[in-house]
Design a protein around this motif. Structure first.
Motif, PDB file in Angstrom:
ATOM      1  N   LYS A  12     -10.697  55.947 -10.213  1.00  0.00           N
ATOM      2  CA  LYS A  12      -9.725  56.410 -11.209  1.00  0.00           C
ATOM      3  C   LYS A  12      -9.165  55.266 -12.033  1.00  0.00           C
ATOM      4  CE  LYS A  12      -5.933  56.139  -7.851  1.00  0.00           C
ATOM      5  NZ  LYS A  12      -4.887  56.888  -7.123  1.00  0.00           N
ATOM      6  N   TYR A  13      -9.292  54.022 -11.524  1.00  0.00           N
ATOM      7  CA  TYR A  13      -8.675  52.879 -12.200  1.00  0.00           C
ATOM      8  C   TYR A  13      -9.387  52.488 -13.494  1.00  0.00           C
ATOM      9  CZ  TYR A  13      -5.603  51.967  -8.231  1.00  0.00           C
ATOM     10  OH  TYR A  13      -4.642  52.065  -7.262  1.00  0.00           O
ATOM     11  N   ILE A  14     -10.570  53.024 -13.739  1.00  0.00           N
ATOM     12  CA  ILE A  14     -11.262  52.670 -14.984  1.00  0.00           C
ATOM     13  C   ILE A  14     -10.517  53.220 -16.199  1.00  0.00           C
ATOM     14  CG2 ILE A  14     -13.513  52.517 -13.877  1.00  0.00           C
ATOM     15  CD1 ILE A  14     -14.168  55.273 -14.944  1.00  0.00           C
ATOM     16  N   GLU A  15      -9.607  54.160 -15.975  1.00  0.00           N
ATOM     17  CA  GLU A  15      -8.792  54.699 -17.058  1.00  0.00           C
ATOM     18  C   GLU A  15      -7.393  54.087 -17.091  1.00  0.00           C
ATOM     19  OE1 GLU A  15     -10.415  59.183 -17.896  1.00  0.00           O
ATOM     20  OE2 GLU A  15      -8.939  58.967 -16.287  1.00  0.00           O
ATOM     21  N   TYR A  16      -7.085  53.211 -16.137  1.00  0.00           N
ATOM     22  CA  TYR A  16      -5.743  52.657 -16.032  1.00  0.00           C
ATOM     23  C   TYR A  16      -5.615  51.372 -16.834  1.00  0.00           C
ATOM     24  CZ  TYR A  16      -4.389  55.820 -12.213  1.00  0.00           C
ATOM     25  OH  TYR A  16      -4.073  56.931 -11.478  1.00  0.00           O
ATOM     26  N   ASP A  17      -4.391  51.100 -17.258  1.00  0.00           N
ATOM     27  CA  ASP A  17      -4.093  49.839 -17.923  1.00  0.00           C
ATOM     28  C   ASP A  17      -4.177  48.700 -16.907  1.00  0.00           C
ATOM     29  OD1 ASP A  17      -1.859  47.700 -18.829  1.00  0.00           O
ATOM     30  OD2 ASP A  17      -2.649  48.740 -20.592  1.00  0.00           O
ATOM     31  N   PRO A  18      -4.663  47.516 -17.323  1.00  0.00           N
ATOM     32  CA  PRO A  18      -4.759  46.383 -16.384  1.00  0.00           C
ATOM     33  C   PRO A  18      -3.444  46.035 -15.701  1.00  0.00           C
ATOM     34  CG  PRO A  18      -5.992  45.907 -18.386  1.00  0.00           C
ATOM     35  CD  PRO A  18      -5.276  47.201 -18.625  1.00  0.00           C
ATOM     36  N   VAL A  19      -2.322  46.241 -16.396  1.00  0.00           N
ATOM     37  CA  VAL A  19      -1.023  45.947 -15.786  1.00  0.00           C
ATOM     38  C   VAL A  19      -0.779  46.852 -14.582  1.00  0.00           C
ATOM     39  CG1 VAL A  19       1.463  45.893 -16.153  1.00  0.00           C
ATOM     40  CG2 VAL A  19      -0.074  45.110 -17.962  1.00  0.00           C
ATOM     41  N   ILE A  20      -1.137  48.123 -14.703  1.00  0.00           N
ATOM     42  CA  ILE A  20      -0.973  49.064 -13.592  1.00  0.00           C
ATOM     43  C   ILE A  20      -1.868  48.660 -12.425  1.00  0.00           C
ATOM     44  CG2 ILE A  20      -1.137  51.472 -12.885  1.00  0.00           C
ATOM     45  CD1 ILE A  20       1.047  50.929 -14.919  1.00  0.00           C
ATOM     46  N   ILE A  21      -3.084  48.229 -12.727  1.00  0.00           N
ATOM     47  CA  ILE A  21      -4.005  47.782 -11.680  1.00  0.00           C
ATOM     48  C   ILE A  21      -3.438  46.564 -10.966  1.00  0.00           C
ATOM     49  CG2 ILE A  21      -6.322  46.931 -11.213  1.00  0.00           C
ATOM     50  CD1 ILE A  21      -7.276  48.483 -13.664  1.00  0.00           C
ATOM     51  N   LEU A  22      -2.864  45.629 -11.742  1.00  0.00           N
ATOM     52  CA  LEU A  22      -2.277  44.428 -11.154  1.00  0.00           C
ATOM     53  C   LEU A  22      -1.110  44.779 -10.237  1.00  0.00           C
ATOM     54  CD1 LEU A  22      -2.036  41.371 -10.900  1.00  0.00           C
ATOM     55  CD2 LEU A  22      -0.632  41.380 -12.977  1.00  0.00           C
ATOM     56  N   ILE A  23      -0.270  45.706 -10.675  1.00  0.00           N
ATOM     57  CA  ILE A  23       0.870  46.117  -9.848  1.00  0.00           C
ATOM     58  C   ILE A  23       0.389  46.743  -8.546  1.00  0.00           C
ATOM     59  CG2 ILE A  23       2.805  47.731  -9.700  1.00  0.00           C
ATOM     60  CD1 ILE A  23       3.232  47.316 -12.703  1.00  0.00           C
ATOM     61  N   ASN A  24      -0.651  47.563  -8.616  1.00  0.00           N
ATOM     62  CA  ASN A  24      -1.201  48.173  -7.405  1.00  0.00           C
ATOM     63  C   ASN A  24      -1.824  47.134  -6.481  1.00  0.00           C
ATOM     64  OD1 ASN A  24      -1.480  51.468  -7.379  1.00  0.00           O
ATOM     65  ND2 ASN A  24      -1.212  50.662  -9.434  1.00  0.00           N
ATOM     66  N   ALA A  25      -2.419  46.093  -7.073  1.00  0.00           N
ATOM     67  CA  ALA A  25      -2.979  45.011  -6.259  1.00  0.00           C
ATOM     68  C   ALA A  25      -1.872  44.222  -5.573  1.00  0.00           C
ATOM     69  CB  ALA A  25      -3.836  44.088  -7.130  1.00  0.00           C
ATOM     70  N   ILE A  26      -0.773  43.988  -6.293  1.00  0.00           N
ATOM     71  CA  ILE A  26       0.369  43.286  -5.703  1.00  0.00           C
ATOM     72  C   ILE A  26       0.942  44.087  -4.536  1.00  0.00           C
ATOM     73  CG2 ILE A  26       2.742  42.528  -6.151  1.00  0.00           C
ATOM     74  CD1 ILE A  26       1.874  41.789  -8.966  1.00  0.00           C
ATOM     75  N   LEU A  27       0.876  45.409  -4.658  1.00  0.00           N
ATOM     76  CA  LEU A  27       1.345  46.281  -3.577  1.00  0.00           C
ATOM     77  C   LEU A  27       0.321  46.399  -2.450  1.00  0.00           C
ATOM     78  CD1 LEU A  27       2.974  49.143  -5.694  1.00  0.00           C
ATOM     79  CD2 LEU A  27       4.140  47.303  -4.456  1.00  0.00           C
ATOM     80  N   CYS A  28      -0.789  45.657  -2.598  1.00  0.00           N
ATOM     81  CA  CYS A  28      -1.837  45.605  -1.566  1.00  0.00           C
ATOM     82  C   CYS A  28      -2.460  46.966  -1.290  1.00  0.00           C
ATOM     83  CB  CYS A  28      -1.306  44.992  -0.271  1.00  0.00           C
ATOM     84  SG  CYS A  28      -0.936  43.233  -0.404  1.00  0.00           S
ATOM     85  N   LYS A  29      -2.653  47.753  -2.337  1.00  0.00           N
ATOM     86  CA  LYS A  29      -3.311  49.039  -2.168  1.00  0.00           C
ATOM     87  C   LYS A  29      -4.817  48.825  -2.061  1.00  0.00           C
ATOM     88  CE  LYS A  29       0.045  52.166  -4.262  1.00  0.00           C
ATOM     89  NZ  LYS A  29       0.240  53.294  -5.202  1.00  0.00           N
ATOM     90  N   ALA A  30      -5.410  49.435  -1.041  1.00  0.00           N
ATOM     91  CA  ALA A  30      -6.839  49.260  -0.793  1.00  0.00           C
ATOM     92  C   ALA A  30      -7.676  49.737  -1.980  1.00  0.00           C
ATOM     93  CB  ALA A  30      -7.239  50.008   0.473  1.00  0.00           C
ATOM     94  N   GLN A  31      -7.234  50.821  -2.633  1.00  0.00           N
ATOM     95  CA  GLN A  31      -7.992  51.343  -3.772  1.00  0.00           C
ATOM     96  C   GLN A  31      -8.083  50.324  -4.901  1.00  0.00           C
ATOM     97  OE1 GLN A  31      -5.521  52.818  -2.199  1.00  0.00           O
ATOM     98  NE2 GLN A  31      -5.943  54.979  -1.797  1.00  0.00           N
ATOM     99  N   ALA A  32      -6.979  49.629  -5.169  1.00  0.00           N
ATOM    100  CA  ALA A  32      -6.982  48.621  -6.227  1.00  0.00           C
ATOM    101  C   ALA A  32      -7.897  47.458  -5.869  1.00  0.00           C
ATOM    102  CB  ALA A  32      -5.558  48.123  -6.477  1.00  0.00           C
ATOM    103  N   TYR A  33      -7.882  47.069  -4.598  1.00  0.00           N
ATOM    104  CA  TYR A  33      -8.760  45.974  -4.157  1.00  0.00           C
ATOM    105  C   TYR A  33     -10.225  46.363  -4.291  1.00  0.00           C
ATOM    106  CZ  TYR A  33      -5.271  42.724  -2.343  1.00  0.00           C
ATOM    107  OH  TYR A  33      -4.265  41.798  -2.238  1.00  0.00           O
ATOM    108  N   ARG A  34     -10.571  47.596  -3.915  1.00  0.00           N
ATOM    109  CA  ARG A  34     -11.963  48.043  -4.045  1.00  0.00           C
ATOM    110  C   ARG A  34     -12.383  48.071  -5.515  1.00  0.00           C
ATOM    111  NH1 ARG A  34     -10.426  52.075   0.067  1.00  0.00           N
ATOM    112  NH2 ARG A  34     -11.253  51.383   2.074  1.00  0.00           N
ATOM    113  N   HIS A  35     -11.486  48.519  -6.379  1.00  0.00           N
ATOM    114  CA  HIS A  35     -11.795  48.533  -7.810  1.00  0.00           C
ATOM    115  C   HIS A  35     -12.104  47.129  -8.315  1.00  0.00           C
ATOM    116  CE1 HIS A  35     -11.404  49.213 -12.131  1.00  0.00           C
ATOM    117  NE2 HIS A  35     -10.535  48.213 -12.150  1.00  0.00           N
TER     118      HIS A  35
END
Length: 234
Positions: free
Chosen positions: A42-65
């Motif tokens: 789903k992250y291919i439609e997300y803004d990079p800032v949102i992806i970065l925030i999810n990565a900072i929150l250590c979400k596994a989905q963001a890391y896999r993306h």
């Protein structure tokens, strides 16, 4: 489209042949995972800032993306920059601890050499930490690291997940009474990110990554102890 198995579902870690199908004219349809029946990424439609925030929150989905479904190739440069940040922090602490305030004795070349020495020590400690992790994982789950590409992917994941070290410089520049606490929290955040990177890359439970990190820390502290026995200020 890519070769089957190139991508990963960010929800179940299953292999996927494609992330989306392009119907031209700006019409895209996100692929559905055959295993969990959820969108592959789903992250291919997300803004990079949102992806970065999810990565900072250590979400596994963001890391896999980031690790499987993008072509980020900055892990080498990021590693060097993080080491420079750590060396600069240690260099500042070394200068602050110096009792000699005579400007004639603070030769620029000597101060520059101290920085290079701190960079070398930080590099050796980082290498020891990574080697400890690889040794531990190899002993616990050898089937996970069967090929050279497996090692490279895990190394890339560990280097990218160490981005938290970039916070060392702001913590020093904005020095206050809680700087020591900030440095400890940064260390904990980096280790948590490393654990999540191992877990996502090898599709493990939460226990094994932390065991591997513990072994890495033991080896890293062993190197620090060796430097201290040699009389080096680290």
């Amino acid at each position: 489209m890519a070769v089957p198995g190139t991508y990963r579902c960010i929800e179940c870690h299953g292999e996927a042949a494609e992330l989306y199908r392009d119907y031209h004219r700006g019409v895209l349809r996100i692929s559905i995972c055959k295993s969990c029946q959820k969108p592959v990424d789903k992250y291919i439609e997300y803004d990079p800032v949102i992806i970065l925030i999810n990565a900072i929150l250590c979400k596994a989905q963001a890391y896999r993306h980031i690790l499987f479904n993008t072509k980020i190739n900055i892990h080498g440069k990021l590693c060097i920059f993080c080491l420079l940040c750590e060396a600069y922090l240690r260099w500042l602490q070394l200068q602050d601890s110096s009792q000699n305030i005579d400007p004639d004795d603070l030769i620029r070349y000597a101060k520059e050499w101290d920085f290079y020495r701190m960079f070398g020590i930080a590099s050796l400690e980082q290498a020891s930490f990574l080697v400890g992790i690889f040794i531990a994982l190899w002993q616990m789950r050898p089937e996970m690291l069967k090929t050279k590409s497996d090692f490279i992917l895990l190394l890339k994941a560990l280097l990218l997940s160490s981005y938290g070290k970039l916070l060392l410089i702001p913590a020093v520049i904005w020095e206050h009474d809680y700087t020591a606490l900030c440095l400890v929290l940064i260390k904990v955040f980096v280790l948590t990110s490393n654990s999540q990177a191992i877990r996502v890359t090898l599709n493990l439970n939460r226990t094994l990554p932390w065991l591997a990190i513990f072994v890495g820390l033991v080896l890293e502290n062993g190197v620090v102890y060796l430097f201290q026995k040699m009389g080096w200020n680290v």
